[in-house]
Scaffold this active site. Structure first.
Site, short mmCIF file in Angstrom:
data_model
loop_
_atom_site.label_atom_id
_atom_site.label_comp_id
_atom_site.label_asym_id
_atom_site.label_seq_id
_atom_site.Cartn_x
_atom_site.Cartn_y
_atom_site.Cartn_z
N LYS A 14 0.97 -1.08 0.04
CA LYS A 14 0.17 -0.04 -0.14
C LYS A 14 0.95 0.77 -0.07
CE LYS A 14 -2.10 -1.13 3.79
NZ LYS A 14 -1.52 -2.45 4.43
N ARG A 89 -10.21 -0.76 9.12
CA ARG A 89 -9.45 -1.99 9.08
C ARG A 89 -10.80 -2.93 9.88
NH1 ARG A 89 -4.14 -0.27 9.50
NH2 ARG A 89 -2.37 -1.99 9.69
N ARG A 128 11.54 -5.97 5.80
CA ARG A 128 11.02 -3.83 5.90
C ARG A 128 12.10 -3.32 6.33
NH1 ARG A 128 5.20 -2.28 5.59
NH2 ARG A 128 5.28 -2.88 7.75
N ARG A 162 10.87 -1.94 12.01
CA ARG A 162 10.05 -1.11 12.98
C ARG A 162 9.74 -2.59 13.92
NH1 ARG A 162 4.30 0.14 9.20
NH2 ARG A 162 3.40 -0.91 10.76
N ARG A 173 0.06 -9.74 14.43
CA ARG A 173 -0.46 -8.27 13.21
C ARG A 173 -1.71 -8.69 12.50
NH1 ARG A 173 3.90 -5.18 10.79
NH2 ARG A 173 2.16 -3.59 9.50
P1 AMP Z 1 0.51 0.48 9.75
O1 AMP Z 1 1.41 1.24 9.70
O2 AMP Z 1 -1.02 0.60 8.67
O3 AMP Z 1 0.73 -0.81 9.70
O4 AMP Z 1 0.06 0.33 11.41
C1 AMP Z 1 0.47 -0.49 12.03
C2 AMP Z 1 -0.13 -0.53 13.40
O5 AMP Z 1 -1.14 0.74 13.56
C3 AMP Z 1 -1.67 -1.12 13.42
O6 AMP Z 1 -0.74 -2.21 13.43
C4 AMP Z 1 -2.66 -0.87 14.76
O7 AMP Z 1 -2.11 -0.88 15.17
C5 AMP Z 1 -2.47 0.46 14.49
N1 AMP Z 1 -3.17 1.63 13.59
C6 AMP Z 1 -3.10 1.83 11.78
N2 AMP Z 1 -3.87 1.95 11.01
C7 AMP Z 1 -5.34 1.87 12.42
C8 AMP Z 1 -6.38 1.39 11.82
N3 AMP Z 1 -7.75 2.09 11.15
N4 AMP Z 1 -7.18 0.73 13.30
C9 AMP Z 1 -6.50 0.30 13.72
N5 AMP Z 1 -5.38 0.66 14.31
C10 AMP Z 1 -4.59 1.49 13.56
#
Ligand code: AMP
Length: 216
Positions: A14, A89, A128, A162, A173
């Site tokens: 993404k 999500r 990553r 990360r 996750r």
């Molecule tokens: P990402 O970088 O999109 O993988 O997001 C990292 C972390 O942020 C996720 O594993 C969640 O803990 C939190 N997060 C990001 N977007 C959301 C969302 N739409 N709803 C809930 N938690 C989120």
């Protein structure tokens, strides 16, 4: 006006395709993950609240996340449209988003789901790494910085993995996100907004497919 949601599990691509879309269509990229990481780095109230969930690979509560998105979508810099990356999500978030876009008069125009095999996601996430100063994403196998040790985007020299890309967290996750993904796709399929794209293709091919949807 293009108002787009990118669906896809962590590691589906993404972020990479968002950069390509922004270059061509000048949309505003809104990544809830990036926003949470920034909030954590700045130790804001939202950041401190989100940290306990993020460190475990769990989702931050829907209301907290939706509020963050509403505040961001209300900003005046969104001129040509937006890409939502990592939000919604859950179907609850999708429903909250409907209210938000109605209130702000910024309805969705497309939803694209990037689909990749689970093993590919695991391989990509473990390879990553990120720039410490600007958050640009790289990959040890597919996307090293053009000049070794120097960030393409900001010239930074420090990189990190990360916390939530470490193997012990990745599994949770992916499980958490996989469970939510199918109902979310159904939600947008029923609204006639969804296009599925094969994310196993090269980044160039993925973008071609996305571009075909956006230029319609
Ligand atoms: P990402 O970088 O999109 O993988 O997001 C990292 C972390 O942020 C996720 O594993 C969640 O803990 C939190 N997060 C990001 N977007 C959301 C969302 N739409 N709803 C809930 N938690 C989120």
């Amino acid at each position: 006006m293009i108002n787009l949601i990118l669906l896809g599990l962590p590691g589906a691509g993404k972020g990479t395709v968002s950069e390509q879309i922004v270059d061509k269509y000048h949309l505003t990229h809104i990544s809830t993950g990036d926003m949470f990481r920034e909030a954590m780095a700045n130790e804001t109230k939202v950041g401190l609240e989100a940290k306990s969930y993020i460190d475990k690979g769990d989702l931050v509560p829907d209301e907290v996340t939706a509020k963050l998105v509403e505040e961001r979508l209300a900003q005046p810099d969104i001129k040509e449209g937006y890409i939502l990356d990592g939000f919604p999500r859950t179907t609850v978030q999708a429903e909250l988003l409907e209210g938000i876009t109605k209130r702000l008069n910024k309805s969705l125009t497309s939803v694209i789901s990037l689909e990749v095999k689970e093993q590919t996601l695991i391989d990509r996430l473990s390879a990553r790494f990120m720039c410490k100063s600007c958050g640009a994403t790289y990959n040890k196998i597919t996307k090293m910085p053009k000049e070794k040790g120097i960030c393409d985007r900001c010239g930074g020299h420090d990189f990190y993995q990360r916390e939530d890309d470490k193997p012990e967290v990745v599994k949770n996750r992916l499980e958490v996100n996989e469970k939510m993904n199918a109902p979310l796709k159904d939600f947008y399929q029923n609204k006639g907004l969804l296009t599925v794209i094969d994310g196993e293709q090269t980044p160039e091919k993925v973008f071609e497919s996305v571009d075909a949807v956006l230029s319609k």
